[in-house]
Design a protein around this motif. Structure first.
Motif, PDB file in Angstrom:
ATOM      1  N   LEU A   5      29.906   0.903   0.424  1.00  0.00           N
ATOM      2  CA  LEU A   5      28.469   0.825   0.663  1.00  0.00           C
ATOM      3  C   LEU A   5      28.163   1.014   2.137  1.00  0.00           C
ATOM      4  O   LEU A   5      28.634   0.257   2.991  1.00  0.00           O
ATOM      5  N   ALA A   8      24.647  -1.325   4.493  1.00  0.00           N
ATOM      6  CA  ALA A   8      24.701  -2.588   3.753  1.00  0.00           C
ATOM      7  C   ALA A   8      23.910  -3.708   4.401  1.00  0.00           C
ATOM      8  O   ALA A   8      23.612  -4.718   3.746  1.00  0.00           O
ATOM      9  N   GLY A  17      24.026  -4.833  -2.181  1.00  0.00           N
ATOM     10  CA  GLY A  17      25.384  -5.357  -2.049  1.00  0.00           C
ATOM     11  C   GLY A  17      25.553  -6.678  -2.768  1.00  0.00           C
ATOM     12  O   GLY A  17      26.558  -6.897  -3.471  1.00  0.00           O
ATOM     13  N   SER A  21      27.955  -7.294  -6.144  1.00  0.00           N
ATOM     14  CA  SER A  21      28.984  -8.340  -6.116  1.00  0.00           C
ATOM     15  C   SER A  21      28.792  -9.319  -7.266  1.00  0.00           C
ATOM     16  O   SER A  21      29.756  -9.719  -7.930  1.00  0.00           O
ATOM     17  N   VAL A  27      32.923  -4.640  -3.602  1.00  0.00           N
ATOM     18  CA  VAL A  27      32.093  -3.923  -2.631  1.00  0.00           C
ATOM     19  C   VAL A  27      32.728  -3.989  -1.249  1.00  0.00           C
ATOM     20  O   VAL A  27      33.000  -5.075  -0.727  1.00  0.00           O
ATOM     21  N   ARG A  29      31.951  -2.787   2.649  1.00  0.00           N
ATOM     22  CA  ARG A  29      30.805  -2.389   3.465  1.00  0.00           C
ATOM     23  C   ARG A  29      31.264  -1.632   4.707  1.00  0.00           C
ATOM     24  O   ARG A  29      32.201  -2.063   5.383  1.00  0.00           O
TER      25      ARG A  29
END
Length: 299
Positions: A5, A8, A17, A21, A27, A29
């Motif tokens: 991501l 984020a 995000g 999750s 995830v 970032r």
């Protein structure tokens, strides 16, 4: 899924995000500073620097990076930042993805774009097949979306999220309007006849997850609610829900003094229809503006 991501820490990225999750996805970032967490990877999109190992093995990449269009008064420097922050991040991700061995590439890249693609459409309804319009944001969207082509050419499913105006009391379109409305010094912008392509935050999040998991959808997608309203209609409904008057229109000239170059975009009419989401049978949580504002103001 394993999801990389970008963007984020922004208004939408923070919420997405957290949602991913909670849904059980892994995830990672991308950050510009030194990583502080095992689920962070450093990059420098302005310099086109991203370690391919940070991308390899991801199931999907989501890019929401870009300077906020309403965060500052526009001048030449900020216009340049709006453009480069979007194009550089998209190009860096797309070229890195394309450079990976086929087995290591993510299956999908969801890349942010905006309904600004269409420019000023007046009262004309536009869908995803409409050409780019005219104006600064339309030009930005054109090069922003074009920057994803290396990933598309490499066979990766690319979805271009032409996002409207997400409604959330903590950011976006709604936050700066709440205090003036509560003080009773708010009103329509300019003529009020310009169309606003809004979407509830819950639907923006769900639609993004929907597009992440539907492998048959690619290309531009209008991530907006099914029933756009004019600025005057939006103003009346927000005033009604806040139990405040909204009788002081803000003249176009005053907007130009306060906002600089952004005033033109604030007065642009964009009547956008979410044709791709409708054909895919996406079901909206908040299909009407009253429902979306109720959710945003009283969640």
């Amino acid at each position: 899924m394993r999801i990389l991501l970008a963007g984020a820490s922004g208004f939408l990225g923070t919420r997405l995000g957290d949602r991913l999750s909670v849904d059980g996805h892994e995830v990672t970032r991308l950050v510009r500073r030194a990583p502080r967490d095992p689920r962070e990877r450093q990059w420098d999109p302005a310099a086109g620097q991203l370690d391919p190992a940070a991308v390899a093995g991801s199931d999907a990449v989501i890019n929401l990076a870009g300077a906020g269009v309403g965060d500052k008064r526009w001048n030449d420097d900020y216009r340049r930042l709006i453009r480069t922050s979007r194009v550089d991040s998209s190009s860096t991700l797309a070229t890195t993805i394309a450079g990976l061995p086929a087995a290591d590439r993510p299956r999908a890249l969801l890349n942010s774009s905006a309904v600004g693609w269409y420019g000023n459409t007046g009262d004309r309804v536009v869908e995803e097949d409409a050409p780019a319009g005219e104006g600064f944001l339309a030009d930005v969207c054109r090069v922003w979306e074009a920057a994803t082509r290396p990933a598309e050419d490499a066979g990766v499913r690319v979805v271009r999220l032409r996002t409207g105006l997400p409604l959330d009391r903590d950011g976006g379109l709604l936050k700066p309007q709440l205090l003036p409305f509560k003080l009773g010094i708010a009103g329509r912008l300019g003529s009020g006849r310009q169309w606003l392509p809004w979407i509830s935050m819950a639907d923006w999040l769900d639609a993004t997850v929907f597009l992440l998991t539907h492998d048959d959808i690619a290309g531009p997608v209008n991530v907006v609610g099914p029933h756009p309203v004019t600025n005057a209609e939006f103003t009346r409904e927000l005033a009604r829900q806040l139990h405040r008057p909204a009788i002081i229109p803000i003249p176009a000239l005053a907007l130009k003094v306060a906002l600089g170059g952004f005033a033109h975009e604030a007065l642009t009419s964009t009547r956008v229809h979410p044709a791709v989401l409708k054909r895919a049978n996406y079901r909206y949580h908040h299909p009407t503006l009253p429902e979306a504002l109720q959710a945003a103001l009283h969640a």
